[in-house]
Motif scaffolding. Structure first.
Motif: not given
Length: 383
Positions: A4, A7-8, A12, A137, A194
């Motif tokens: 997570g 990916r964040f 994001y 996350l 996430i």
């Protein structure tokens, strides 16, 4: 596979542009290359970290179980660290004054006794109360997202080792649990999860390409995590659960036990996925500190077939039968509360252990995990 946090940071970060960020984490909050989330956030030009929050064992993992922790200023980042395992377990208004949103990045171990998921619940409650966003996350459940064991915690024994009606082995990630907290248990804050990419529910942690970082001093590896939904119940007795040894929650023993005899009787039960070996050990702290204990080490022979809770209960039942005048369930506080009740999530189980009737409890658990499995379906992010 992608966590997570990775990916964040890749997709994001705009979520927190112009906002003051709080981060609930510890040494397990790292990316795939072992860089701490604290550092990744602190050094990112578009993330303004204004507060850190530490769970049980502290933000660096150097505190023992149950040890109260004070707030302090992190010497590396100079950011204030607020303890969520000291004078309060829930963030106060003052602790949240300098943040607009809180991120949660902690590695859970998949058992309901483990306090990180209740730290998350209390943080979510505070976010609801004071109007803060909450972002998880997500990380793997190290003992799979498919296997569940146990009963649902009853209202009169809820505590920080069992705050909500979830089974001993819940089979969920922290992100999925956060969604369940919001939609099933009424913690009405704004939640963003996430999710990971590339994690499958049937995976044990060592089947990923991730490094295992013990989330606390006694979470030593996959065998320990697999056994823990059952052997954590030993904490409510006068037996050593192996704290102060190299094999916590795998070693179980006491000065009054004969290890060879216990191993023989336990193995005669022929439980799937586990064998016992007689051991002798000396705990360096906690119960029976510096005393020679005999007992067994539980060896996981098939982690997909073992029922950890049944294993732990069968072991306790066997010891209670073999040593009826020595085996005890521990009480604490003015009300003489049984720790075993809080761990068991019910006041009924201790009598079944003492009377050799835990098989009826295991049958009850099957129905309760089936009900829980249906309840959790809308919140599963990894099908």
């Amino acid at each position: 596979m992608e966590l997570g946090v990775d990916r964040f940071l890749r997709n994001y970060v705009d979520l927190c542009k112009g906002k003051r960020v709080g981060l609930v984490t510890n040494m397990t909050g790292v990316n795939q290359n072992l860089t701490p989330t604290i550092d990744l956030f602190h050094e990112h030009p578009d993330i303004q970290v204004t507060a850190l929050y530490g769970p049980e064992h502290g933000i660096r993992g150097n505190a023992k179980e149950g040890e109260k922790i004070d707030s302090f200023v992190d010497p590396y980042t100079k950011i204030p660290v607020y303890s969520l395992y000291g004078s309060t377990k829930k963030p106060t208004k003052e602790m949240l004054e300098k943040v607009d949103m809180i991120f949660f990045d902690l590695q859970d171990i998949g058992a309901r006794y483990y306090t990180f998921i209740y730290t998350m619940a209390y943080v979510m409650e505070a976010c609801a109360e004071f109007g803060k966003q909450f972002v998880v996350l997500d990380r793997p459940n190290p003992i799979t997202g498919t296997i569940m064991e146990g009963n649902l915690v009853e209202k009169d024994v809820r505590s920080f080792v069992g705050l909500y009606p979830i089974p001993n082995r819940h089979g969920m990630t922290v992100g999925e649990i956060a969604l369940m907290y919001k939609h099933e248990f009424g913690i009405d804050c704004e939640v963003i999860v996430i999710p990971m990419e590339g994690w499958s529910r049937e995976m044990f942690y060592d089947e990923t390409d991730l490094f295992w970082i013990p989330p606390s001093p006694n979470t030593t590896g996959m065998d320990m995590c697999t056994l823990y939904p059952g052997t954590c119940l030993v904490e409510g007795t006068n037996l050593s659960e192996g704290r102060g040894t190299t094999k916590p929650f795998e070693y179980v023993g006491s000065p009054y036990i004969e290890g060879y005899r216990l191993a023989k009787y336990f193995n005669e039960k022929k439980l799937p996925g586990v064998l016992a070996r007689p051991v002798s050990f000396v705990p360096t702290y906690q119960k029976h500190k510096d005393a020679v204990c005999e007992g067994i080490q539980l060896h996981v022979t098939d982690r997909r077939k073992i029922n950890s809770l049944k294993t732990g209960l069968t072991l306790l039942e066997t010891i209670a039968e073999m040593y009826p005048h020595d085996f005890e369930l521990l009480q604490f506080g003015e009300k003489k509360t049984y720790m075993f009740d809080l761990l068991a999530g019910t006041k009924d189980l201790k009598e079944l252990v003492l009377n050799g009737k835990t098989s009826s409890f295991i049958e009850l658990c099957e129905a309760e995990t089936e009900a829980f499995n249906k309840q959790r379906q809308p919140y599963l992010l990894y099908k």
